[in-house]
Motif scaffolding. Sequence first.
Motif, PDB file in Angstrom:
ATOM      1  N   THR A  37      -2.481   3.977  -3.314  1.00 31.97           N
ATOM      2  CA  THR A  37      -2.574   2.913  -4.312  1.00 31.97           C
ATOM      3  C   THR A  37      -2.187   1.601  -3.660  1.00 31.97           C
ATOM      4  OG1 THR A  37      -2.057   4.350  -6.191  1.00 31.97           O
ATOM      5  CG2 THR A  37      -1.668   2.009  -6.492  1.00 31.97           C
ATOM      6  N   LEU A  38      -3.035   0.592  -3.872  1.00 32.70           N
ATOM      7  CA  LEU A  38      -2.744  -0.756  -3.401  1.00 32.70           C
ATOM      8  C   LEU A  38      -2.217  -1.560  -4.580  1.00 32.70           C
ATOM      9  CD1 LEU A  38      -2.944  -3.057  -1.314  1.00 32.70           C
ATOM     10  CD2 LEU A  38      -5.276  -3.446  -2.142  1.00 32.70           C
ATOM     11  N   LEU A  54       0.849  -1.188   0.000  1.00 30.06           N
ATOM     12  CA  LEU A  54       0.000   0.000   0.000  1.00 30.06           C
ATOM     13  C   LEU A  54       0.884   1.236   0.000  1.00 30.06           C
ATOM     14  CD1 LEU A  54      -2.875   1.194   0.164  1.00 30.06           C
ATOM     15  CD2 LEU A  54      -2.621   1.172   2.650  1.00 30.06           C
ATOM     16  N   TYR A  55       0.753   2.030  -1.055  1.00 32.94           N
ATOM     17  CA  TYR A  55       1.509   3.278  -1.163  1.00 32.94           C
ATOM     18  C   TYR A  55       0.657   4.414  -0.628  1.00 32.94           C
ATOM     19  CZ  TYR A  55       4.927   0.948  -4.127  1.00 32.94           C
ATOM     20  OH  TYR A  55       5.907   0.123  -4.603  1.00 32.94           O
ATOM     21  N   VAL A  56       1.224   5.175   0.316  1.00 35.32           N
ATOM     22  CA  VAL A  56       0.535   6.318   0.916  1.00 35.32           C
ATOM     23  C   VAL A  56       1.479   7.514   0.899  1.00 35.32           C
ATOM     24  CG1 VAL A  56      -0.930   4.873   2.391  1.00 35.32           C
ATOM     25  CG2 VAL A  56       1.261   5.711   3.268  1.00 35.32           C
ATOM     26  N   ALA A  57       0.940   8.680   1.241  1.00 30.18           N
ATOM     27  CA  ALA A  57       1.766   9.886   1.367  1.00 30.18           C
ATOM     28  C   ALA A  57       1.438  10.522   2.711  1.00 30.18           C
ATOM     29  CB  ALA A  57       1.495  10.849   0.222  1.00 30.18           C
ATOM     30  N   GLY A  58       2.149  10.104   3.733  1.00 28.70           N
ATOM     31  CA  GLY A  58       1.896  10.637   5.064  1.00 28.70           C
ATOM     32  C   GLY A  58       0.654  10.026   5.685  1.00 28.70           C
ATOM     33  N   PRO A 116      -0.690 -13.280  -5.429  1.00 30.33           N
ATOM     34  CA  PRO A 116      -0.392 -14.028  -6.647  1.00 30.33           C
ATOM     35  C   PRO A 116      -0.549 -13.161  -7.889  1.00 30.33           C
ATOM     36  CG  PRO A 116      -2.583 -14.587  -5.858  1.00 30.33           C
ATOM     37  CD  PRO A 116      -1.973 -13.658  -4.836  1.00 30.33           C
ATOM     38  N   GLU A 117       0.132 -13.559  -8.935  1.00 32.20           N
ATOM     39  CA  GLU A 117       0.031 -12.825 -10.195  1.00 32.20           C
ATOM     40  C   GLU A 117      -1.355 -13.048 -10.788  1.00 32.20           C
ATOM     41  OE1 GLU A 117       3.467 -14.078 -12.464  1.00 32.20           O
ATOM     42  OE2 GLU A 117       4.526 -12.325 -11.713  1.00 32.20           O
ATOM     43  N   PRO A 118      -1.873 -12.187 -11.623  1.00 28.68           N
ATOM     44  CA  PRO A 118      -1.205 -11.015 -12.175  1.00 28.68           C
ATOM     45  C   PRO A 118      -1.144  -9.868 -11.167  1.00 28.68           C
ATOM     46  CG  PRO A 118      -3.459 -11.078 -12.962  1.00 28.68           C
ATOM     47  CD  PRO A 118      -3.228 -12.341 -12.151  1.00 28.68           C
ATOM     48  N   VAL A 119      -0.140  -9.009 -11.321  1.00 25.55           N
ATOM     49  CA  VAL A 119      -0.029  -7.821 -10.488  1.00 25.55           C
ATOM     50  C   VAL A 119      -1.231  -6.931 -10.782  1.00 25.55           C
ATOM     51  CG1 VAL A 119       1.318  -5.722 -10.072  1.00 25.55           C
ATOM     52  CG2 VAL A 119       2.475  -7.925 -10.370  1.00 25.55           C
ATOM     53  N   GLU A 139       8.554   4.684  -8.349  1.00 28.05           N
ATOM     54  CA  GLU A 139       8.886   4.360  -9.728  1.00 28.05           C
ATOM     55  C   GLU A 139       8.797   2.866 -10.018  1.00 28.05           C
ATOM     56  OE1 GLU A 139      12.623   4.982 -12.644  1.00 28.05           O
ATOM     57  OE2 GLU A 139      12.258   6.590 -11.197  1.00 28.05           O
ATOM     58  N   GLY A 140       9.251   2.042  -9.099  1.00 27.22           N
ATOM     59  CA  GLY A 140       9.274   0.598  -9.309  1.00 27.22           C
ATOM     60  C   GLY A 140       7.918   0.017  -9.654  1.00 27.22           C
ATOM     61  N   ASP A 141       6.878   0.456  -8.964  1.00 33.42           N
ATOM     62  CA  ASP A 141       5.527  -0.035  -9.224  1.00 33.42           C
ATOM     63  C   ASP A 141       4.706   0.954 -10.053  1.00 33.42           C
ATOM     64  OD1 ASP A 141       5.419  -2.618  -8.114  1.00 33.42           O
ATOM     65  OD2 ASP A 141       5.285  -1.799  -6.093  1.00 33.42           O
ATOM     66  N   GLN A 142       5.360   1.962 -10.590  1.00 28.94           N
ATOM     67  CA  GLN A 142       4.700   2.980 -11.421  1.00 28.94           C
ATOM     68  C   GLN A 142       3.471   3.560 -10.722  1.00 28.94           C
ATOM     69  OE1 GLN A 142       4.176   0.654 -15.002  1.00 28.94           O
ATOM     70  NE2 GLN A 142       6.081   1.433 -15.841  1.00 28.94           N
ATOM     71  N   ILE A 143       3.715   4.185  -9.583  1.00 21.05           N
ATOM     72  CA  ILE A 143       2.644   4.772  -8.781  1.00 21.05           C
ATOM     73  C   ILE A 143       2.432   6.221  -9.210  1.00 21.05           C
ATOM     74  CG2 ILE A 143       1.901   5.354  -6.436  1.00 21.05           C
ATOM     75  CD1 ILE A 143       2.090   2.302  -7.103  1.00 21.05           C
ATOM     76  N   PHE A 144       1.192   6.540  -9.592  1.00 23.71           N
ATOM     77  CA  PHE A 144       0.867   7.886 -10.059  1.00 23.71           C
ATOM     78  C   PHE A 144      -0.170   8.574  -9.183  1.00 23.71           C
ATOM     79  CE2 PHE A 144       2.088   5.434 -13.849  1.00 23.71           C
ATOM     80  CZ  PHE A 144       3.226   6.126 -14.187  1.00 23.71           C
TER      81      PHE A 144
END
Length: 96
Positions: free
Chosen positions: A62-63, A10-14, A68-71, A53-58
């Motif tokens: 974003t979760l 889980l990508y967060v900003a603060g 399991p795949e697919p991502v 950048e690695g997971d291309q988070i814009f």
Amino acid sequence: MVGKAYELRLYVAGKTSKSVAALENLKKLCEEHLKGKYSIEVIDLLEKPQLAEGDQIFAIPTLVKKVPEPVRKIIGDLSNEEKVLVGLDIRTKINN
């Protein structure tokens, strides 16, 4: 561990209200549907912006479902349980 193990990031900003809500919603869904079969890694992009950048988070939050795949990626506070379950391949979409 029996069955699929889910690796979630889980990508967060603060500690914004949306970020906090996303984590709470995710934990609740995982406990209800994936008990004992998941791991959640929270990445705060205010502390580690280079990891976006690695997971291309814009967008935040974003979760990312790594395994399991697919991502898969789900953007938002994860409050729409049905959308999240379908997005994570926990529940297949019901034809309306």
